[in-house]
Enzyme design. Structure first.
Site, short mmCIF file in Angstrom:
data_model
loop_
_atom_site.label_atom_id
_atom_site.label_comp_id
_atom_site.label_asym_id
_atom_site.label_seq_id
_atom_site.Cartn_x
_atom_site.Cartn_y
_atom_site.Cartn_z
N PHE A 146 -1.93 3.82 15.55
CA PHE A 146 -0.53 3.84 15.96
C PHE A 146 -0.14 5.14 16.67
CE2 PHE A 146 -0.25 0.53 12.69
CZ PHE A 146 0.58 -0.39 13.32
N HIS A 162 -13.16 12.36 11.08
CA HIS A 162 -12.08 12.09 10.12
C HIS A 162 -12.20 12.92 8.85
CE1 HIS A 162 -11.26 8.56 12.63
NE2 HIS A 162 -10.09 8.51 12.03
N LYS A 181 -11.86 9.15 3.91
CA LYS A 181 -11.83 7.84 4.60
C LYS A 181 -12.97 6.96 4.10
CE LYS A 181 -11.71 5.85 9.27
NZ LYS A 181 -10.67 4.87 8.86
N GLY A 232 0.85 -1.20 0.00
CA GLY A 232 0.00 0.00 0.00
C GLY A 232 0.88 1.24 0.00
N GLY A 238 -1.83 -1.87 9.67
CA GLY A 238 -2.53 -0.69 10.16
C GLY A 238 -3.91 -0.55 9.56
#
Ligand SMILES: NC(=O)C1=CN([C@@H]2O[C@H](COP(=O)(O)OP(=O)(O)OC[C@H]3O[C@@H](n4cnc5c(N)ncnc54)[C@H](O)[C@@H]3O)[C@@H](O)[C@H]2O)C=CC1
Ligand SMILES: O=C(O)C1=N[C@H](C(=O)O)C[C@H](O)C1
Length: 250
Positions: free
Chosen positions: A108, A135, A139, A8, A76
């Site tokens: 994270f 957000h 997203k 990614g 993640g």
């Protein structure tokens, strides 16, 4: 040097991971893959740890391929259900190496990990609890993986403390009360200008506690990603671990 491949790598997070791996004194960039590339290129011959930040619909498949190839994986990407996590455990049980590890973190950033942790501490003292995540509008998933995890943690802490359902007299709801995760209402906001934010609201009669974490920039996730990479590279974390709290002395 820990050899790190990024899956990614062209994405918002993946590109930051590429920079972080290049910038750290003890890691070196191995392969960078994105959609359409063959994951078979990542093997223990060239990679100690693969970092996976893609999209929820493909992440499990990527992790299963990497595990089968004998590579440790830091993940993640969001979208992990209990069933998907079980599939990772099954794959690890059949993995080429006995000490193989997969680490998955809903978030994270230290601010978010601590907010999540503090929420589980606070949960048993309050009658009401709700989670609001906010957000950037690019997203693709809602609610956020972090909010999902926070709600699950609050619900587990309430259950352990013997608390009943949160009070709520709502009789008609067209969706305004949000998604209910293990009995906890979770609300998602998408707003241009935001990055990643979470607010956890606790209430009792006459009082409120608000825990809020703000991640203004994706660099905030990089120390956590590098910590996870180092932990897996040093060994001793065989199997599946979920949550950066496992690598912090909380
Ligand atoms: N755990 C954490 O701290 C954080 C997690 N995330 C999560 O990470 C994931 C990625 O987020 P962003 O980087 O913002 O998304 P993005 O859309 O910018 O990047 C995703 C990348 O994955 C690539 N991709 C798609 N399918 C692929 C495949 N089959 N193989 C390899 N690459 C593939 C895309 O081409 C793209 O470059 C999301 O699930 C997001 O929620 C985001 C920020 C922090
Ligand atoms: O997509 C994002 O941006 C983020 N995704 C993760 C999540 O869904 O919890 C982590 C962070 O909130 C940023």
């Amino acid at each position: 040097m820990v050899r790190v491949s990024v899956v990614g790598a062209k994405g918002r997070m993946g590109s930051h991971v590429v920079d972080a791996v290049k910038g750290a004194p003890d890691t070196e960039l191995a392969l960078t893959l994105d959609a359409g590339d063959d994951l078979a290129a990542i093997t223990p011959d060239n990679t100690d740890v693969a970092v996976e930040f893609t999209v929820p619909s493909v992440s499990l498949g990527n992790v299963l391929v990497l595990v089968a190839q004998g590579v440790d994986v830091v993940v993640g990407t969001t979208g992990w259900t209990a069933e998907k996590l079980d599939k990772v455990r099954e794959a690890l049980a059949a993995a080429p190496r006995k000490d193989q590890a997969v680490f998955i973190a809903p978030n994270f950033a230290i601010s978010a990990v601590l907010a999540d942790h503090f929420a589980t501490v606070a949960a048993r003292y309050f009658e009401s609890a709700e989670v609001i995540e906010l957000h950037h509008p690019t997203k693709v998933d809602a609610p956020s993986g972090t909010a999902f995890h926070t709600a699950q943690g609050i619900a587990a802490a309430r259950k352990a403390a013997g608390l009943g359902p949160v009070p709520d007299a709502t009789e008609t709801d067209g969706g305004s009360r949000g998604q209910v995760v293990d009995g906890i209402h979770v609300h998602a906001v998408r707003l241009r200008g935001l990055n990643a934010h979470e607010e956890i609201l606790f209430g009792n009669a006459g009082e409120q506690l608000t825990i809020r974490a703000d991640s203004f920039d994706r660099t905030s996730f990089m120390p956590g990603v590098l910590l996870a990479v180092r932990k897996l590279a040093e060994g001793g974390h065989a199997g599946l671990t979920v949550g950066l709290d496992h690598f912090l002395d909380l």
